[in-house]
Each structure stands twice: as C-alpha cells, then as structure tokens.
Design a protein around this motif. Sequence first.
Motif, PDB file in Angstrom:
ATOM      1  N   ARG A  58       0.835  -1.199   0.000  1.00  0.00           N
ATOM      2  CA  ARG A  58       0.000   0.000   0.000  1.00  0.00           C
ATOM      3  C   ARG A  58       0.868   1.247   0.000  1.00  0.00           C
ATOM      4  N   CYS A  59       0.364   2.269  -0.671  1.00  0.00           N
ATOM      5  CA  CYS A  59       1.043   3.559  -0.729  1.00  0.00           C
ATOM      6  C   CYS A  59       0.043   4.675  -0.475  1.00  0.00           C
ATOM      7  N   ASP A  60       0.351   5.531   0.478  1.00  0.00           N
ATOM      8  CA  ASP A  60      -0.432   6.729   0.720  1.00  0.00           C
ATOM      9  C   ASP A  60       0.382   7.929   0.257  1.00  0.00           C
ATOM     10  N   PRO A  61      -0.054   8.587  -0.802  1.00  0.00           N
ATOM     11  CA  PRO A  61       0.727   9.714  -1.323  1.00  0.00           C
ATOM     12  C   PRO A  61       0.519  10.952  -0.456  1.00  0.00           C
ATOM     13  N   ILE A  62       1.253  11.984  -0.780  1.00  0.00           N
ATOM     14  CA  ILE A  62       1.044  13.268  -0.124  1.00  0.00           C
ATOM     15  C   ILE A  62      -0.332  13.778  -0.528  1.00  0.00           C
ATOM     16  N   SER A  63      -1.057  14.281   0.453  1.00  0.00           N
ATOM     17  CA  SER A  63      -2.404  14.752   0.192  1.00  0.00           C
ATOM     18  C   SER A  63      -2.416  15.815  -0.908  1.00  0.00           C
ATOM     19  N   GLY A  64      -3.297  15.639  -1.879  1.00  0.00           N
ATOM     20  CA  GLY A  64      -3.401  16.604  -2.956  1.00  0.00           C
ATOM     21  C   GLY A  64      -2.560  16.287  -4.167  1.00  0.00           C
ATOM     22  N   HIS A  65      -1.682  15.302  -4.050  1.00  0.00           N
ATOM     23  CA  HIS A  65      -0.862  14.921  -5.203  1.00  0.00           C
ATOM     24  C   HIS A  65      -1.678  14.008  -6.124  1.00  0.00           C
ATOM     25  N   ASP A  66      -1.895  14.485  -7.342  1.00  0.00           N
ATOM     26  CA  ASP A  66      -2.669  13.700  -8.289  1.00  0.00           C
ATOM     27  C   ASP A  66      -1.865  12.565  -8.905  1.00  0.00           C
ATOM     28  N   ASN A  67      -0.553  12.776  -9.016  1.00  0.00           N
ATOM     29  CA  ASN A  67       0.296  11.779  -9.668  1.00  0.00           C
ATOM     30  C   ASN A  67       0.868  10.814  -8.645  1.00  0.00           C
ATOM     31  N   LEU A  68       0.748   9.552  -8.942  1.00  0.00           N
ATOM     32  CA  LEU A  68       1.304   8.510  -8.079  1.00  0.00           C
ATOM     33  C   LEU A  68       2.014   7.502  -8.960  1.00  0.00           C
ATOM     34  N   TYR A  69       3.224   7.163  -8.563  1.00  0.00           N
ATOM     35  CA  TYR A  69       4.064   6.272  -9.355  1.00  0.00           C
ATOM     36  C   TYR A  69       4.489   5.097  -8.497  1.00  0.00           C
ATOM     37  N   TRP A  70       4.639   3.956  -9.134  1.00  0.00           N
ATOM     38  CA  TRP A  70       5.264   2.786  -8.512  1.00  0.00           C
ATOM     39  C   TRP A  70       6.543   2.463  -9.278  1.00  0.00           C
ATOM     40  N   VAL A 123      -2.782   8.995 -12.620  1.00  0.00           N
ATOM     41  CA  VAL A 123      -3.214  10.367 -12.462  1.00  0.00           C
ATOM     42  C   VAL A 123      -4.599  10.284 -11.846  1.00  0.00           C
ATOM     43  N   LYS A 124      -4.673  10.729 -10.634  1.00  0.00           N
ATOM     44  CA  LYS A 124      -5.883  10.512  -9.816  1.00  0.00           C
ATOM     45  C   LYS A 124      -6.161   9.009  -9.795  1.00  0.00           C
ATOM     46  N   GLU A 125      -7.339   8.583 -10.188  1.00  0.00           N
ATOM     47  CA  GLU A 125      -7.626   7.145 -10.101  1.00  0.00           C
ATOM     48  C   GLU A 125      -7.363   6.405 -11.407  1.00  0.00           C
ATOM     49  N   SER A 126      -6.922   7.122 -12.430  1.00  0.00           N
ATOM     50  CA  SER A 126      -6.730   6.506 -13.743  1.00  0.00           C
ATOM     51  C   SER A 126      -5.279   6.115 -13.971  1.00  0.00           C
ATOM     52  N   LYS A 127      -5.099   4.978 -14.615  1.00  0.00           N
ATOM     53  CA  LYS A 127      -3.753   4.536 -14.995  1.00  0.00           C
ATOM     54  C   LYS A 127      -3.314   5.303 -16.232  1.00  0.00           C
ATOM     55  N   GLN A 128      -2.305   6.116 -16.066  1.00  0.00           N
ATOM     56  CA  GLN A 128      -1.785   6.910 -17.181  1.00  0.00           C
ATOM     57  C   GLN A 128      -0.812   6.097 -18.025  1.00  0.00           C
ATOM     58  N   ASP A 129      -0.011   5.282 -17.341  1.00  0.00           N
ATOM     59  CA  ASP A 129       1.021   4.515 -18.033  1.00  0.00           C
ATOM     60  C   ASP A 129       1.327   3.288 -17.184  1.00  0.00           C
ATOM     61  N   ARG A 136       0.515 -10.843 -13.243  1.00  0.00           N
ATOM     62  CA  ARG A 136       0.440 -11.199 -11.804  1.00  0.00           C
ATOM     63  C   ARG A 136       0.422  -9.938 -10.937  1.00  0.00           C
ATOM     64  N   PHE A 137       0.694  -8.823 -11.532  1.00  0.00           N
ATOM     65  CA  PHE A 137       0.730  -7.556 -10.810  1.00  0.00           C
ATOM     66  C   PHE A 137      -0.534  -6.760 -11.126  1.00  0.00           C
ATOM     67  N   LEU A 138      -1.198  -6.313 -10.057  1.00  0.00           N
ATOM     68  CA  LEU A 138      -2.409  -5.519 -10.238  1.00  0.00           C
ATOM     69  C   LEU A 138      -2.339  -4.293  -9.338  1.00  0.00           C
ATOM     70  N   ALA A 139      -2.461  -3.134  -9.938  1.00  0.00           N
ATOM     71  CA  ALA A 139      -2.419  -1.889  -9.173  1.00  0.00           C
ATOM     72  C   ALA A 139      -3.757  -1.193  -9.249  1.00  0.00           C
ATOM     73  N   GLU A 140      -4.118  -0.606  -8.120  1.00  0.00           N
ATOM     74  CA  GLU A 140      -5.355   0.155  -8.066  1.00  0.00           C
ATOM     75  C   GLU A 140      -5.124   1.427  -7.259  1.00  0.00           C
ATOM     76  N   ARG A 141      -5.949   2.392  -7.544  1.00  0.00           N
ATOM     77  CA  ARG A 141      -5.901   3.621  -6.764  1.00  0.00           C
ATOM     78  C   ARG A 141      -7.325   4.060  -6.496  1.00  0.00           C
ATOM     79  N   THR A 142      -7.743   3.818  -5.287  1.00  0.00           N
ATOM     80  CA  THR A 142      -9.131   4.038  -4.916  1.00  0.00           C
ATOM     81  C   THR A 142      -9.418   5.515  -4.744  1.00  0.00           C
ATOM     82  N   GLY A 143     -10.369   6.025  -5.513  1.00  0.00           N
ATOM     83  CA  GLY A 143     -10.806   7.407  -5.356  1.00  0.00           C
ATOM     84  C   GLY A 143      -9.699   8.429  -5.523  1.00  0.00           C
ATOM     85  N   GLY A 144      -8.628   8.023  -6.173  1.00  0.00           N
ATOM     86  CA  GLY A 144      -7.537   8.953  -6.381  1.00  0.00           C
ATOM     87  C   GLY A 144      -6.736   9.249  -5.136  1.00  0.00           C
ATOM     88  N   THR A 145      -6.895   8.417  -4.120  1.00  0.00           N
ATOM     89  CA  THR A 145      -6.133   8.640  -2.889  1.00  0.00           C
ATOM     90  C   THR A 145      -5.006   7.620  -2.786  1.00  0.00           C
TER      91      THR A 145
END
Lengths: 114, 113
Positions: free
Chosen positions: A22-34, A50-56, A64-73
């Motif tokens: 699990r990753c909790d980004p800085i509040s307000g950051h739309d971009n999240l990377y793994w 970018v928010k809850e959408s997979k940009q790349d 075997r790898f599945l990433a999700e970002r719930t509600g853009g958080t």
Amino acid sequence: EAGVTQFPSHSVIEKGQTVTLRCDPISGHDNLYWYRRVMGKEIKFLLHFVKESKQDESGMPNNRFLAERTGGTYSTLKVQPAELEDSGVYFCASSQGTGAYGYTFGSGTRLTVV
Amino acid sequence: AQSVTQPDIHITVSEGASLELRCNYSYGATPYLFWYVQSPGQGLQLLLKYFSGDTLVQGIKGFEAEFKRSQSSFNLRKPSVHWSDAAEYFCAVGTSGNTPLVFGKGTRLSVIA
C-alpha cells in the motif's frame, strides 16, 4: 506535511502466495508512481496513476501484478501469485505536477519471496 | 530510449575528502536530470535537479552537480564528505510531461575515518 507512506516496510512470503503493498501519497498529489528495484539492478518504473486513472502501466512486468488507486487517494499493488523474481524493493512516489520535476518518494517496501 | 550509466558501483572516501560521483546519460533532447540519495531504511530523497539555465546546480546537504552537454554527464560533487553522507546515490533522467524517470544502477558511498 506528511510524506509518502508505504506499508508494510518489509514482507516475507512464500512463492505462490499473495501480497498487497500500500502507498499513501502526499495529500493533494494527483500523480502517483510505482517503481521497483530488484537486487543489484536499477530502479525501474512500473506504472503511473493520475488521480484514479492509470496513465502509463508499460512497466508492469506481467499480469500477476495488479495496481489500483481508490478514489484517487491511496494505491495498492497486489502480486498474485508471487514468484521468486518478484523480490526487491517497491517504491511509491507522488507529485503535484508532472513527475519530471522530481517526485517525493516513500521509504519503500522490501519484498522477499522464498 | 533514455538510459543512465553510473560507472562506479561502490566508492570509499575518507571523511573530509572531496567526492565526485559520475553519471552519464543518453537522451536525444535536453534532459531533466536528477540526483537522489537513499540512506539505510529511508526513501529516496531528492538532492538536486537540472532543467535548464545555469549548468552548475546547487542542492541540499552541500552537494552540487554540473551538467555538461558535450560529455552527456551530470556528475555530483561535494568538497568535503561527512560520515553521514554514507548512502546510495542515484542519478536519473526525465523529460517534460508525465514520462517516468529512468534511473542509473546507483553508487554506494562508504565514508571512513
């Protein structure tokens, strides 16, 4: 402000088991990377939200790898079933603008598959 | 495709000595260049970055780096190393937009008394 938080910090699982990071980004950051670093290798990009959408997700090694970002958080990265070669350190990073301006990284999750 | 080479896997320096960590990149246009540091048990911390302008960039903790386009290099320097600088250092290259950073393999720095 709170930084990027990742947990667990360490995880040891057997081959074939499932692990969720699990990753909790800085509040307000739309971009999240793994990213992932396998022992002795370079840090490699896995995917970008970018928010809850997979940009790349071009760096995801296989299905075997599945990433999700719930509600853009927060985001989760699930490995199912885990293989020995999945061992490494998984980093999460977030940014407010485009990632090219430098991200804020978390401390990483060290995953060991035995 | 972009790539980053850090030719030194491990460097050992004496405390108080100067330091230079090498980084070479491959990229067709003007890159965005970064140096990150990872101390044991910590995440990746941004030391400095270069986008444009003055080719000598100052960063945190007394580090600086110089962008040399002719040599495709972005070497990290510090005039006097402290024991607390012992860590792993990563050079990375990026572009404008949301393309991901490409990292080098890292250089581990050991500091001896």
